[in-house]
Scaffold this active site. Structure first.
Site, PDB file in Angstrom:
ATOM      1  N   SER A 274     -43.741   4.580 113.933  1.00 40.44           N
ATOM      2  CA  SER A 274     -45.083   4.056 114.568  1.00 40.44           C
ATOM      3  C   SER A 274     -45.453   2.652 114.062  1.00 40.44           C
ATOM      4  O   SER A 274     -44.869   2.297 113.017  1.00 40.44           O
ATOM      5  CB  SER A 274     -46.281   5.164 113.916  1.00 40.44           C
ATOM      6  OG  SER A 274     -45.958   6.463 114.603  1.00 40.44           O
TER       7      SER A 274
HETATM    8  N1  SAH Z   1     -43.988   9.927 111.766  1.00 36.55           N
HETATM    9  C1  SAH Z   1     -43.203   8.976 112.273  1.00 36.55           C
HETATM   10  C2  SAH Z   1     -43.286   9.008 113.950  1.00 36.55           C
HETATM   11  C3  SAH Z   1     -42.518   9.821 114.517  1.00 36.55           C
HETATM   12  S1  SAH Z   1     -42.612   9.782 116.134  1.00 36.55           S
HETATM   13  C4  SAH Z   1     -43.247   7.624 111.669  1.00 36.55           C
HETATM   14  O1  SAH Z   1     -43.555   7.652 110.399  1.00 36.55           O
HETATM   15  O2  SAH Z   1     -43.403   6.487 112.323  1.00 36.55           O
HETATM   16  C5  SAH Z   1     -42.834  11.508 116.557  1.00 36.55           C
HETATM   17  C6  SAH Z   1     -41.844  12.457 116.117  1.00 36.55           C
HETATM   18  O3  SAH Z   1     -42.275  13.910 116.424  1.00 36.55           O
HETATM   19  C7  SAH Z   1     -40.482  12.468 116.804  1.00 36.55           C
HETATM   20  O4  SAH Z   1     -39.523  12.200 115.779  1.00 36.55           O
HETATM   21  C8  SAH Z   1     -40.551  13.631 117.512  1.00 36.55           C
HETATM   22  O5  SAH Z   1     -38.992  14.294 117.435  1.00 36.55           O
HETATM   23  C9  SAH Z   1     -41.284  14.533 116.831  1.00 36.55           C
HETATM   24  N2  SAH Z   1     -41.519  15.776 117.358  1.00 36.55           N
HETATM   25  C10 SAH Z   1     -42.086  15.970 118.714  1.00 36.55           C
HETATM   26  N3  SAH Z   1     -42.405  17.202 119.022  1.00 36.55           N
HETATM   27  C11 SAH Z   1     -42.533  17.752 117.988  1.00 36.55           C
HETATM   28  C12 SAH Z   1     -42.909  19.233 117.329  1.00 36.55           C
HETATM   29  N4  SAH Z   1     -43.230  20.125 118.410  1.00 36.55           N
HETATM   30  N5  SAH Z   1     -42.665  19.515 116.155  1.00 36.55           N
HETATM   31  C13 SAH Z   1     -42.119  18.762 115.320  1.00 36.55           C
HETATM   32  N6  SAH Z   1     -41.869  17.329 115.540  1.00 36.55           N
HETATM   33  C14 SAH Z   1     -41.909  16.993 116.955  1.00 36.55           C
END
Ligand code: SAH
Length: 228
Positions: free
Chosen positions: A75
């Site tokens: 993010s």
């Molecule tokens: N927190 C991260 C952002 C990751 S993007 C950061 O620090 O930058 C969002 C993430 O959510 C992705 O890795 C995706 O695989 C995960 N995701 C999507 N649906 C999900 C679900 N139902 N349960 C757990 N993770 C999920």
């Protein structure tokens, strides 16, 4: 102990200034003119260059989201800082994160609270985030591979819940796993369409009130693994 080399330390300070500028720019909408000093301090202590793919290390401290593989992103630093601030973390808190990704937000949270539980749907991302965070010396977090929609009931109730993928609605199991008097920060909206960052506050008597804070763009919260 600092986890930085001198060059990345000065790039990180540039990122911190960019975050402060974005906060000022969005001040009216987000109802704050600055983020808490402890949040900015945590943002300046987590080495973002350790969380991005090797070919993007030179862009690690740009105030923008970056691809981390498997169609997912790390993010934008301003959004990580804002979501963390909205969560009002305290040193004795236990927090649930949904969407570990590369583990950057997990690390920022673990710098501020007692314990973080984080759920990631994609097994390789969960494994590499766990390995990276251990290598960086974090020992107050646990990462599990699974569908975050259902939360992690074993450690509930949580002092805060943060979701870093966009849901079409606020998941009921997460509301149940939130302590009364605390809040959840979650992007809500259609995949790849307009989404709102929402703060859901659970009152002492268990009733919930939602407040929209900002327009955002997150990858979708999925219920099953994306196709390759
Ligand atoms: N927190 C991260 C952002 C990751 S993007 C950061 O620090 O930058 C969002 C993430 O959510 C992705 O890795 C995706 O695989 C995960 N995701 C999507 N649906 C999900 C679900 N139902 N349960 C757990 N993770 C999920």
């Amino acid at each position: 102990m600092s986890l930085f080399h001198r060059d990345s330390e000065s790039s990180c300070q540039g990122m911190i200034q960019e975050i402060a500028r974005d906060v000022t720019r969005s001040g009216e909408r987000i109802h704050r003119h600055a983020l808490g000093p402890s949040i900015m301090d945590a943002m300046s202590r987590v080495p973002r260059h350790q969380f991005v793919p090797a070919d993007l290390v030179n862009s690690a401290y740009v105030n923008a989201p970056l691809p981390i593989g498997r169609g997912q992103t790390i993010s934008q630093p301003f959004i990580v800082a804002l979501m963390t601030d909205l969560l009002c973390p305290e040193p004795d808190h236990t927090v649930l994160e949904v969407g570990t990704g590369c583990g950057y937000q997990t690390a920022v949270l673990a710098t501020l609270v007692r314990q973080v539980y984080s759920l990631e749907l994609i097994p390789d991302l969960a494994d590499s985030a766990r390995e990276r965070l251990l290598r960086l010396g974090f020992n107050n977090l646990q990462i599990r591979c699974g569908d975050g929609y259902r939360g992690w009931p074993e450690h509930a109730p949580y002092d805060g819940i943060i979701v870093t993928a966009a849901a079409t609605h606020v998941p009921g199991p997460l509301v149940e796993q939130l302590k009364p008097g605390r809040c959840m920060v979650i992007p809500v909206g259609k995949p790849h369409r307009s989404q709102q960052l929402i703060v859901v506050r659970k009152s002492k008597n268990g009733q919930c009130r939602s407040e929209s804070v900002l327009d955002v763009a997150f990858v979708p919260l999925r219920r099953s693994l994306p196709e390759h």
